[in-house]
Motif scaffolding. Structure first.
Motif, PDB file in Angstrom:
ATOM      1  N   LEU A  35       7.185  13.280   1.184  1.00  0.00           N
ATOM      2  CA  LEU A  35       6.278  12.124   1.218  1.00  0.00           C
ATOM      3  C   LEU A  35       5.787  11.785  -0.190  1.00  0.00           C
ATOM      4  CD1 LEU A  35       4.231  12.945   4.440  1.00  0.00           C
ATOM      5  CD2 LEU A  35       6.144  11.351   4.213  1.00  0.00           C
ATOM      6  N   GLN A  41       6.757   4.678  -7.513  1.00  0.00           N
ATOM      7  CA  GLN A  41       7.008   3.236  -7.651  1.00  0.00           C
ATOM      8  C   GLN A  41       8.507   2.944  -7.834  1.00  0.00           C
ATOM      9  OE1 GLN A  41       6.704  -0.041  -7.053  1.00  0.00           O
ATOM     10  NE2 GLN A  41       4.553   0.147  -7.644  1.00  0.00           N
ATOM     11  N   LEU A  42       8.924   1.736  -7.464  1.00  0.00           N
ATOM     12  CA  LEU A  42      10.329   1.333  -7.577  1.00  0.00           C
ATOM     13  C   LEU A  42      10.733   1.031  -9.019  1.00  0.00           C
ATOM     14  CD1 LEU A  42      11.062  -1.155  -4.661  1.00  0.00           C
ATOM     15  CD2 LEU A  42      10.516   1.269  -4.585  1.00  0.00           C
ATOM     16  N   THR A 277      12.966   3.670  -1.654  1.00  0.00           N
ATOM     17  CA  THR A 277      12.006   4.687  -1.221  1.00  0.00           C
ATOM     18  C   THR A 277      12.699   5.744  -0.357  1.00  0.00           C
ATOM     19  OG1 THR A 277      10.292   3.018  -1.343  1.00  0.00           O
ATOM     20  CG2 THR A 277       9.766   4.999  -0.095  1.00  0.00           C
TER      21      THR A 277
ATOM     22  N   THR B  29       8.122  -4.846  -7.862  1.00  0.00           N
ATOM     23  CA  THR B  29       7.167  -3.744  -7.842  1.00  0.00           C
ATOM     24  C   THR B  29       6.444  -3.747  -6.493  1.00  0.00           C
ATOM     25  OG1 THR B  29       6.867  -4.247 -10.187  1.00  0.00           O
ATOM     26  CG2 THR B  29       5.294  -2.716  -9.182  1.00  0.00           C
ATOM     27  N   VAL B  30       6.431  -2.605  -5.853  1.00  0.00           N
ATOM     28  CA  VAL B  30       5.813  -2.511  -4.526  1.00  0.00           C
ATOM     29  C   VAL B  30       4.299  -2.421  -4.665  1.00  0.00           C
ATOM     30  CG1 VAL B  30       5.578  -0.935  -2.552  1.00  0.00           C
ATOM     31  CG2 VAL B  30       7.847  -1.490  -3.443  1.00  0.00           C
ATOM     32  N   PRO B  32       1.001  -0.848  -4.387  1.00  0.00           N
ATOM     33  CA  PRO B  32       0.695   0.581  -4.195  1.00  0.00           C
ATOM     34  C   PRO B  32       0.111   0.901  -2.821  1.00  0.00           C
ATOM     35  CG  PRO B  32      -0.045  -0.159  -6.360  1.00  0.00           C
ATOM     36  CD  PRO B  32       0.420  -1.385  -5.625  1.00  0.00           C
ATOM     37  N   LEU B  35       2.984   1.971  -0.687  1.00  0.00           N
ATOM     38  CA  LEU B  35       3.417   3.348  -0.978  1.00  0.00           C
ATOM     39  C   LEU B  35       2.449   4.355  -0.354  1.00  0.00           C
ATOM     40  CD1 LEU B  35       4.526   2.920  -4.696  1.00  0.00           C
ATOM     41  CD2 LEU B  35       5.982   2.973  -2.655  1.00  0.00           C
ATOM     42  N   MET B  38       3.039   4.627   3.287  1.00  0.00           N
ATOM     43  CA  MET B  38       4.281   5.330   3.580  1.00  0.00           C
ATOM     44  C   MET B  38       4.166   6.837   3.334  1.00  0.00           C
ATOM     45  SD  MET B  38       7.092   2.586   2.135  1.00  0.00           S
ATOM     46  CE  MET B  38       8.543   3.381   2.850  1.00  0.00           C
ATOM     47  N   SER B  39       3.079   7.255   2.722  1.00  0.00           N
ATOM     48  CA  SER B  39       2.942   8.687   2.437  1.00  0.00           C
ATOM     49  C   SER B  39       2.251   9.435   3.576  1.00  0.00           C
ATOM     50  CB  SER B  39       2.172   8.888   1.123  1.00  0.00           C
ATOM     51  OG  SER B  39       0.811   8.584   1.320  1.00  0.00           O
ATOM     52  N   VAL B  40       1.991   8.729   4.663  1.00  0.00           N
ATOM     53  CA  VAL B  40       1.322   9.347   5.817  1.00  0.00           C
ATOM     54  C   VAL B  40       2.338  10.173   6.625  1.00  0.00           C
ATOM     55  CG1 VAL B  40       0.235   8.734   8.029  1.00  0.00           C
ATOM     56  CG2 VAL B  40      -0.530   7.643   5.907  1.00  0.00           C
ATOM     57  N   GLN B  41       1.876  11.263   7.171  1.00  0.00           N
ATOM     58  CA  GLN B  41       2.753  12.190   7.917  1.00  0.00           C
ATOM     59  C   GLN B  41       3.301  11.537   9.199  1.00  0.00           C
ATOM     60  OE1 GLN B  41       5.079  14.533   8.434  1.00  0.00           O
ATOM     61  NE2 GLN B  41       3.845  15.933   7.194  1.00  0.00           N
ATOM     62  N   GLN B 205      11.389  -6.663   0.626  1.00  0.00           N
ATOM     63  CA  GLN B 205      11.404  -6.404  -0.820  1.00  0.00           C
ATOM     64  C   GLN B 205      11.174  -7.615  -1.708  1.00  0.00           C
ATOM     65  OE1 GLN B 205      14.051  -6.358   1.201  1.00  0.00           O
ATOM     66  NE2 GLN B 205      15.928  -6.949   0.175  1.00  0.00           N
ATOM     67  N   PRO B 211       9.295  -1.981  -0.204  1.00  0.00           N
ATOM     68  CA  PRO B 211      10.642  -1.594  -0.621  1.00  0.00           C
ATOM     69  C   PRO B 211      11.658  -2.106   0.398  1.00  0.00           C
ATOM     70  CG  PRO B 211       9.599   0.239   0.509  1.00  0.00           C
ATOM     71  CD  PRO B 211       8.587  -0.887   0.484  1.00  0.00           C
ATOM     72  N   SER B 212      12.905  -2.246   0.010  1.00  0.00           N
ATOM     73  CA  SER B 212      13.909  -2.619   1.003  1.00  0.00           C
ATOM     74  C   SER B 212      14.155  -1.427   1.927  1.00  0.00           C
ATOM     75  CB  SER B 212      15.194  -3.090   0.336  1.00  0.00           C
ATOM     76  OG  SER B 212      15.938  -2.003  -0.106  1.00  0.00           O
ATOM     77  N   THR B 277       8.755   6.258   8.377  1.00  0.00           N
ATOM     78  CA  THR B 277       8.122   5.966   7.085  1.00  0.00           C
ATOM     79  C   THR B 277       8.320   4.496   6.703  1.00  0.00           C
ATOM     80  OG1 THR B 277       8.489   8.267   6.483  1.00  0.00           O
ATOM     81  CG2 THR B 277       7.985   6.745   4.689  1.00  0.00           C
ATOM     82  N   TYR B 280       5.914   2.497   8.812  1.00  0.00           N
ATOM     83  CA  TYR B 280       4.570   2.494   8.213  1.00  0.00           C
ATOM     84  C   TYR B 280       4.507   1.477   7.062  1.00  0.00           C
ATOM     85  CZ  TYR B 280       3.693   7.139  10.445  1.00  0.00           C
ATOM     86  OH  TYR B 280       3.523   8.184  11.303  1.00  0.00           O
ATOM     87  N   ARG B 283       4.585  -2.117   8.428  1.00  0.00           N
ATOM     88  CA  ARG B 283       3.285  -2.454   9.015  1.00  0.00           C
ATOM     89  C   ARG B 283       2.284  -2.834   7.918  1.00  0.00           C
ATOM     90  NH1 ARG B 283      -1.603  -0.620  10.279  1.00  0.00           N
ATOM     91  NH2 ARG B 283      -2.437  -0.825  12.397  1.00  0.00           N
ATOM     92  N   GLU B 284       2.273  -2.047   6.844  1.00  0.00           N
ATOM     93  CA  GLU B 284       1.320  -2.313   5.762  1.00  0.00           C
ATOM     94  C   GLU B 284       1.645  -3.630   5.047  1.00  0.00           C
ATOM     95  OE1 GLU B 284      -1.331  -0.663   5.484  1.00  0.00           O
ATOM     96  OE2 GLU B 284      -2.152  -1.052   3.489  1.00  0.00           O
TER      97      GLU B 284
END
Lengths: 416, 416
Positions: A35, A41-42, A277, B29-30, B32, B35, B38-41, B205, B211-212, B277, B280, B283-284
């Protein structure tokens, strides 16, 4: 027409899932390292940093697959995207393919190959068993397929099909040898070159500790030659020098492995926009595996899988299937008489935060599937699962000796 | 055979990309926030938290697409996965499809539809122009297609095809109306229901800040009925009650939108393992757009796109294409005489850390493409790009008035 979104709309909340310990047949709890790697970042598609990352990922997956195959790369989709990419790229309509079916994923290979227009021949085993090499060779002699397509581990049954002698059989009969190892890779031995495989596809969401969404594949020179015969370049980016391939155009653009190789290769011809990602995640999954060491990771899966199986048996539960051919990383266990299997799973999930798996097809309602894989092939995860299951089973009236599961597992760990 | 991995192997380093400002035609650039989301479990596939997240994502994308369509969901792959899923699910072999081609992505729709076995008719415009509704209606009358497939924004040319009157034309001639809006969604108006679209696909993207790797799609009832006629359920999970559809089976399993709907719908029939991921992240992306407000996001893209275009013009550069039909979020600009376009891009990237885009096909070597989209539709990003480009162009001998680009952009911003 569309719903309106005010700042107070509950849909606009961030997603905050409950903590779960995922002990089913996958996906499993992702290693937090993956994770973190995915939160970077891309960079652009053709940035030297990006192409270096792609090349490194190819090299790392050569390690994962135990291969020297140049063409080792990612398909951007879940594991079945990798399966479909291999089959639709290798099989022309009318081609013959043999699929030994020993669970749900054999059916999946069959149906994907049929949709590719292939003539599919199957041989079947009862769920819970695997094939002998002779059975597969006999079928090859009879059907004379272009491709043998077989899964190594079928999560629907927890069984692991031995592959080590099939490559030689395929060589002898000039058959392309393809295996999907999504369920097994990492937790069970897989030797692409030694076993003479021509194509392999996997996913990240089992023993590789990642989320689903990226499908690493590897192709032998023979597989690559078969695919490149069908090469075509898109009209929008084609130059006058372009020579179309001789074979029938591959029926999918997205899964045209010839075009995907032109994107991952030195040509860097634009195809899809790499899912950066997911690439970062896939790279980290390989790194985690290779840092710990492939043999060590297999041993870890074997040990925690054994601890789980022994613990379950000690709880007066019966294991499912041919234990000599079980994957290390998942075990099937019969739902005991008089117990509502789904109610048990619900309580495990909603009361204890631990997910165990249900089953498909002929095993539906008969067994649970419990995984010990990837990040969750750990002592604490095994023990938490055993004691929670004991509690839930006891409340449901299943008779067992108190603390037998955890005791047995702890004794087993103590002897290692 | 395989490379060996020692702890000191450079392949085992974490990936640490250089910081980049991505001002090309995407990926960019995504945000943040994406990102972090996407870092959620993970949670399990059928966890109530997961199915709630899927349902919320469907509702959020109804907002993004301006539609009440129930069937609004994600295809797990990059944006062209969404295109292929729509086309292979709607088109049976032999079906007729009309593709108005005004850039590379028209060629892509054409070739994907051909691989689906469709009869494809194209009408073409020179790169840099778009079609009138009459031109499209004339072609519909002549070819009588089942499907009209057209991209809204073609990044290869920066052009935006007006769609608002095409839905009525399609209704009149009983044609299914499909558009891919990957390049344009978020930064340009897109009204699925008002414009009477039957199918739409996009990616994350570009203006959606992600991100794609995930392709949101939406389908009208008519599109759903067309697809459901071809419904089949996989053998491995089929029950006796299963009734196969009447139409030809869809040629792809992975892209069978009928099966994907059974997975996203109440049936929750297992298909792929959702790429959690990426879910997520998707959704964001929708949340970010809807929180700021669709109209505001379009205005923001318009303003920063205008600032960029005006700044470039002030640097004695010539804009490419019909400016009345340009997307808000990307501008094409001719590489000036006597300047090595790729050397400029290299210096921008490697000296200044700013990526601008090259071009394909007939525009290759003729124009750069500069994006102001998503997270990078921002004043600081526009100004940094303009002053860096001025510096690089000046060193390369291009004559321009010092600081004209930034001055012009700042004056424009001052008047807003």
């Amino acid at each position: 027409m569309s719903e309106s979104f005010t700042p107070a709309s509950p849909l606009l909340r961030p997603f905050s899932p409950p903590p779960r310990l995922l002990m089913g047949p996958g996906p499993i709890t992702v290693d937090p390292r993956v994770l973190r790697a995915m939160s970077v970042q891309l960079v652009g598609q053709y940035d030297p940093a990006m192409t270096a990352c792609m090349n490194e990922t190819m090299a790392l997956y050569r390690g994962v697959f135990s291969t020297a195959n140049q063409w080792t790369f990612l398909v951007d989709g879940t594991s079945r995207a990798g399966i479909e990419a291999v089959l639709v790229s290798m099989l022309e309509p009318g081609d013959k393919v043999l699929v030994p079916v020993f669970g749900r994923f054999g059916h999946l290979l069959t149906e994907i190959a049929q949709r590719c227009g292939a003539q599919v021949h199957t041989i079947e085993k009862e769920w819970g068993e695997v094939f002998t090499p002779d059975e597969i060779e006999d079928a090859i002699k009879k059907f004379k397929p272009k491709v043998l397509a077989v899964v190594q581990g079928d999560t629907s049954t927890t069984m692991l099909q031995p592959l080590e002698s099939l490559g030689e059989i395929c060589q002898r009969h000039d058959v392309l040898f393809y295996s999907d190892a999504t369920a097994s890779i990492g937790g069970n031995e897989f030797l692409t070159d030694k076993w003479q495989l021509d194509a392999v596809s996997v996913g990240l969401q089992k023993c590789l500790c990642g989320p689903s969404g990226s499908a690493p594949v590897t192709l032998s020179d023979k597989a690559v030659a078969t695919i490149k015969k069908r090469k075509h370049i898109e009209a929008g980016i084609r130059t006058d020098q372009h020579q179309a391939g001789q074979g029938q155009i591959i029926r999918s653009n997205y899964f045209d492995l010839g075009m995907i190789m032109d994107y991952w290769g030195e040509e860097r011809l634009n195809h899809h926009t790499e899912a950066t990602t997911m690439l970062y995640g896939a790279r980290e999954c390989a790194r985690i595996l290779l840092e710990e060491g492939k043999e060590q990771v297999i041993t870890r899966h074997q040990q925690h899988g054994d601890a789980m199986a022994k613990g379950l048996s000690a709880m007066d539960l019966t294991l499912f299937g041919d234990q000599a051919h079980k994957m290390t990383n998942v075990v099937g266990v019969y739902i005991p008489q008089g117990v509502d299997g789904e109610a048990i799973r619900q309580s495990m999930l909603l009361d204890f935060g631990i997910e165990i798996g249900t089953s498909f097809g002929p095993l539906h309602g008969k067994i649970w599937r419990i995984g010990t894989m990837g990040y969750n092939a750990r002592k604490d995860a095994v023990l938490q699962t055993l004691v929670a299951l004991e509690s839930v089973l006891t409340r449901a009236g299943h008779k067992l000796q108190a603390n037998a599961g955890a005791d047995t597992a702890l004794n087993f760990y103590g002897q290692l």
